[in-house]
Design a protein around this motif. Structure first.
Motif, PDB file in Angstrom:
ATOM      1  N   ARG A  38      28.956  65.403 -82.103  1.00  0.00           N
ATOM      2  CA  ARG A  38      29.328  64.956 -81.137  1.00  0.00           C
ATOM      3  C   ARG A  38      29.069  63.885 -80.626  1.00  0.00           C
ATOM      4  N   ARG A  65      35.710  70.832 -83.611  1.00  0.00           N
ATOM      5  CA  ARG A  65      37.337  71.454 -82.996  1.00  0.00           C
ATOM      6  C   ARG A  65      38.207  70.911 -83.076  1.00  0.00           C
ATOM      7  N   GLY A  93      27.071  76.086 -82.881  1.00  0.00           N
ATOM      8  CA  GLY A  93      26.569  76.409 -81.166  1.00  0.00           C
ATOM      9  C   GLY A  93      25.381  78.353 -81.119  1.00  0.00           C
ATOM     10  N   ASN A  94      25.088  77.864 -79.878  1.00  0.00           N
ATOM     11  CA  ASN A  94      24.476  79.618 -80.155  1.00  0.00           C
ATOM     12  C   ASN A  94      23.586  80.004 -78.715  1.00  0.00           C
ATOM     13  N   SER A 103      31.413  85.576 -71.348  1.00  0.00           N
ATOM     14  CA  SER A 103      32.943  85.616 -70.833  1.00  0.00           C
ATOM     15  C   SER A 103      33.545  85.619 -72.051  1.00  0.00           C
ATOM     16  N   ASN A 105      35.234  83.059 -73.179  1.00  0.00           N
ATOM     17  CA  ASN A 105      34.927  81.448 -73.402  1.00  0.00           C
ATOM     18  C   ASN A 105      33.729  81.811 -73.914  1.00  0.00           C
ATOM     19  N   GLY A 106      32.805  81.765 -73.716  1.00  0.00           N
ATOM     20  CA  GLY A 106      31.971  81.681 -74.524  1.00  0.00           C
ATOM     21  C   GLY A 106      32.237  82.737 -75.671  1.00  0.00           C
ATOM     22  N   THR A 109      33.782  79.669 -77.429  1.00  0.00           N
ATOM     23  CA  THR A 109      33.150  78.860 -77.685  1.00  0.00           C
ATOM     24  C   THR A 109      32.659  79.075 -79.080  1.00  0.00           C
ATOM     25  N   ARG A 195      16.083  78.481 -79.065  1.00  0.00           N
ATOM     26  CA  ARG A 195      17.097  79.558 -78.387  1.00  0.00           C
ATOM     27  C   ARG A 195      15.761  80.823 -78.485  1.00  0.00           C
TER      28      ARG A 195
HETATM   29  C1  HXC Z   1      25.915  82.921 -72.075  1.00  0.00           C
HETATM   30  C2  HXC Z   1      26.995  80.498 -72.329  1.00  0.00           C
HETATM   31  C3  HXC Z   1      25.937  80.055 -72.275  1.00  0.00           C
HETATM   32  C4  HXC Z   1      24.486  81.151 -72.325  1.00  0.00           C
HETATM   33  C5  HXC Z   1      27.113  78.832 -72.632  1.00  0.00           C
HETATM   34  N1  HXC Z   1      27.949  79.456 -71.677  1.00  0.00           N
HETATM   35  N2  HXC Z   1      26.112  78.699 -72.740  1.00  0.00           N
HETATM   36  N3  HXC Z   1      27.137  82.073 -71.749  1.00  0.00           N
HETATM   37  N4  HXC Z   1      25.003  82.308 -71.973  1.00  0.00           N
HETATM   38  N5  HXC Z   1      23.415  80.955 -72.033  1.00  0.00           N
HETATM   39  C6  HXC Z   1      29.569  79.623 -71.850  1.00  0.00           C
HETATM   40  C7  HXC Z   1      29.948  79.030 -70.343  1.00  0.00           C
HETATM   41  O1  HXC Z   1      29.496  79.781 -69.721  1.00  0.00           O
HETATM   42  C8  HXC Z   1      31.410  78.888 -70.704  1.00  0.00           C
HETATM   43  O2  HXC Z   1      32.061  79.936 -70.720  1.00  0.00           O
HETATM   44  C9  HXC Z   1      31.206  78.160 -72.356  1.00  0.00           C
HETATM   45  O3  HXC Z   1      30.096  79.142 -72.743  1.00  0.00           O
HETATM   46  C10 HXC Z   1      31.198  77.322 -72.336  1.00  0.00           C
HETATM   47  O4  HXC Z   1      30.422  76.854 -72.376  1.00  0.00           O
HETATM   48  P1  HXC Z   1      30.082  75.070 -72.479  1.00  0.00           P
HETATM   49  O5  HXC Z   1      28.785  74.378 -72.003  1.00  0.00           O
HETATM   50  O6  HXC Z   1      31.314  74.792 -72.105  1.00  0.00           O
HETATM   51  O7  HXC Z   1      30.275  74.735 -73.862  1.00  0.00           O
HETATM   52  P2  HXC Z   1      30.507  73.634 -74.973  1.00  0.00           P
HETATM   53  O8  HXC Z   1      30.370  72.056 -73.505  1.00  0.00           O
HETATM   54  O9  HXC Z   1      31.291  73.335 -75.371  1.00  0.00           O
HETATM   55  O10 HXC Z   1      28.702  73.779 -75.616  1.00  0.00           O
HETATM   56  C11 HXC Z   1      28.548  74.798 -76.603  1.00  0.00           C
HETATM   57  C12 HXC Z   1      27.350  75.442 -76.279  1.00  0.00           C
HETATM   58  C13 HXC Z   1      26.090  74.399 -76.459  1.00  0.00           C
HETATM   59  C14 HXC Z   1      26.900  76.359 -77.761  1.00  0.00           C
HETATM   60  C15 HXC Z   1      27.840  76.269 -75.346  1.00  0.00           C
HETATM   61  O11 HXC Z   1      24.954  75.325 -75.458  1.00  0.00           O
HETATM   62  C16 HXC Z   1      26.222  74.022 -77.410  1.00  0.00           C
HETATM   63  O12 HXC Z   1      26.216  72.231 -77.508  1.00  0.00           O
HETATM   64  N6  HXC Z   1      24.944  74.234 -78.446  1.00  0.00           N
HETATM   65  C17 HXC Z   1      24.801  73.043 -79.319  1.00  0.00           C
HETATM   66  C18 HXC Z   1      23.134  73.270 -80.505  1.00  0.00           C
HETATM   67  C19 HXC Z   1      23.417  74.888 -80.687  1.00  0.00           C
HETATM   68  O13 HXC Z   1      23.393  75.584 -79.806  1.00  0.00           O
HETATM   69  N7  HXC Z   1      22.331  74.426 -81.461  1.00  0.00           N
HETATM   70  C20 HXC Z   1      21.711  76.154 -81.682  1.00  0.00           C
HETATM   71  C21 HXC Z   1      22.705  76.596 -83.249  1.00  0.00           C
HETATM   72  S1  HXC Z   1      21.549  77.381 -83.926  1.00  0.00           S
HETATM   73  P3  HXC Z   1      32.892  80.250 -68.652  1.00  0.00           P
HETATM   74  O14 HXC Z   1      33.382  81.712 -69.414  1.00  0.00           O
HETATM   75  O15 HXC Z   1      31.747  79.815 -68.178  1.00  0.00           O
HETATM   76  O16 HXC Z   1      33.938  78.717 -69.436  1.00  0.00           O
HETATM   77  C22 HXC Z   1      22.409  78.597 -84.209  1.00  0.00           C
HETATM   78  C23 HXC Z   1      21.535  80.117 -84.981  1.00  0.00           C
HETATM   79  C24 HXC Z   1      22.233  80.834 -85.719  1.00  0.00           C
HETATM   80  O17 HXC Z   1      23.083  78.447 -84.502  1.00  0.00           O
HETATM   81  C25 HXC Z   1      21.230  82.415 -85.523  1.00  0.00           C
HETATM   82  C26 HXC Z   1      20.196  81.791 -86.192  1.00  0.00           C
HETATM   83  C27 HXC Z   1      18.842  82.976 -86.675  1.00  0.00           C
END
Ligand code: HXC
Ligand code: NAP
Length: 263
Positions: A38, A65, A93-94, A103, A105-106, A109, A195
């Protein structure tokens, strides 16, 4: 001649971590690399890191997506280099969240990035694949098969990734396309582990559960990806291959395990 000399590789989620490590491994084996994620800044820096090592690489910004956006990046890759030989789908994402606090949406996502994203990347690549001979590699995780505390979203998403891998291996095998998944265990110096085990205490506690007692490296995963992309793996398809120090042999955490602290 290097084993992937002249091959074209497309790496989704390739701006950092394990996937960028795979891109470097494929490039060292001779492949030309197209990277997608992205963030335009992150993907430009990742492409530059490959170019600085003397490799032929470029980056494009798109969200997995968005099928149309991913289609454009594959079209651009094929326009530049013709047919695509290797496709890696590793965008993910995680975060740590208990089901009761997550949620809808979480949950959606993570499903959308990992599972729908993997379908989008592979499906959009189909018209551009070299047939026979193309190799698709999904990036899964052990939690696809092992229920894990505070990971319902990632468990469900990666379980789906495994099925996408197997179904495509079944459908596209007759055309000479191999489809496999790598299932990494905990890998050092990655966003995923920052994380999931954010403190030295949680990291040490997790290491004690791994039969080989250590995290893996990005290069461990890259070596497996290179192997899968070569003809040495010509009879392997539909496989979910762990590279995890034996992590898959350990069971799920009990709910009162300190590693499973409610969040
Ligand atoms: C609960 C959460 C949250 C958290 C986000 N959400 N973070 N819920 N706890 N910590 C919820 C938000 O409140 C929202 O729901 C919804 O998720 C979408 O959030 P956005 O921030 O709008 O999403 P977006 O901008 O698309 O970002 C996606 C993301 C972000 C996953 C949330 O963290 C990201 O971009 N991650 C990419 C990098 C990453 O995660 N790398 C690690 C991969 S490791 P609501 O209801 O409030 O609208 C991996 C490991 C696998 O996959 C296994 C290892 C053993
Ligand atoms: P990472 O560095 O955060 O890698 C994730 C990549 O995906 C980034 O390049 C990110 O770049 C990209 N991305 C995220 N959302 C995207 C979207 N919607 N569209 C396009 N690109 C997107 O994490 P990592 O820890 O190295 O994980 C890499 C892969 O390995 C993941 O599939 C993960 O599930 C798997 N895995 C990791 C571990 C581990 O120990 N770390 C263990 C098992 C499995 P942008 O932010 O620029 O989009």
């Amino acid at each position: 001649m290097r084993e992937l000399q002249g091959k074209i590789a497309f790496v989704a989620g390739g701006s950092s971590g394990i996937n960028l490590g795979i891109a470097h491994g494929l490039a060292r084996a001779g492949a030309k690399i197209a990277l997608v994620s992205r963030s335009a800044d992150k993907i430009a820096a990742a492409a530059e890191s490959l170019q600085q090592d003397g490799h032929d690489a470029f980056g494009m910004s798109a969200d997995v997506r968005d099928f149309a956006a991913i289609e454009r990046t594959l079209h651009e890759t094929a326009d530049r280099w013709e047919s695509i030989d290797i496709v890696v789908s590793g965008a993910a994402g995680n975060f740590v969240a208990s089901a009761a606090r997550l949620s809808a949406n979480g949950f959606k996502t993570v499903i959308d990035i990992d599972l729908l994203g993997t379908f989008n990347v592979f499906r959009a690549s189909y018209p551009y694949l070299r047939k026979p001979g193309a190799v698709l590699i999904a990036i899964s995780a052990g939690l696809a098969e092992r229920p894990s505390m505070n990971q319902i979203h990632a468990c469900a998403a990666k379980a789906g990734v495994n099925m996408v891998t197997k179904c495509l291996a079944l459908e596209w095998g007759p055309e000479g396309v191999r489809v496999n998944a790598i299932s990494p265990g905990p890998i050092d110096d990655t966003e995923g582990m920052r994380r999931l085990t954010p403190t030295p205490e949680t990291e040490e506690a997790l290491k004690r559960r791994i039969p080989l007692r250590d995290y893996g490296s990005k290069d461990d995963i890259a070596q497996l990806a290179v192997f899968l992309a070569t003809d040495k793996a010509r009879y392997i398809t539909g496989a979910i291959i762990p590279c995890d120090g034996g992590s898959a042999l350990a069971g799920s955490l009990a709910s009162d395990d300190p590693l499973a602290a409610q969040v």
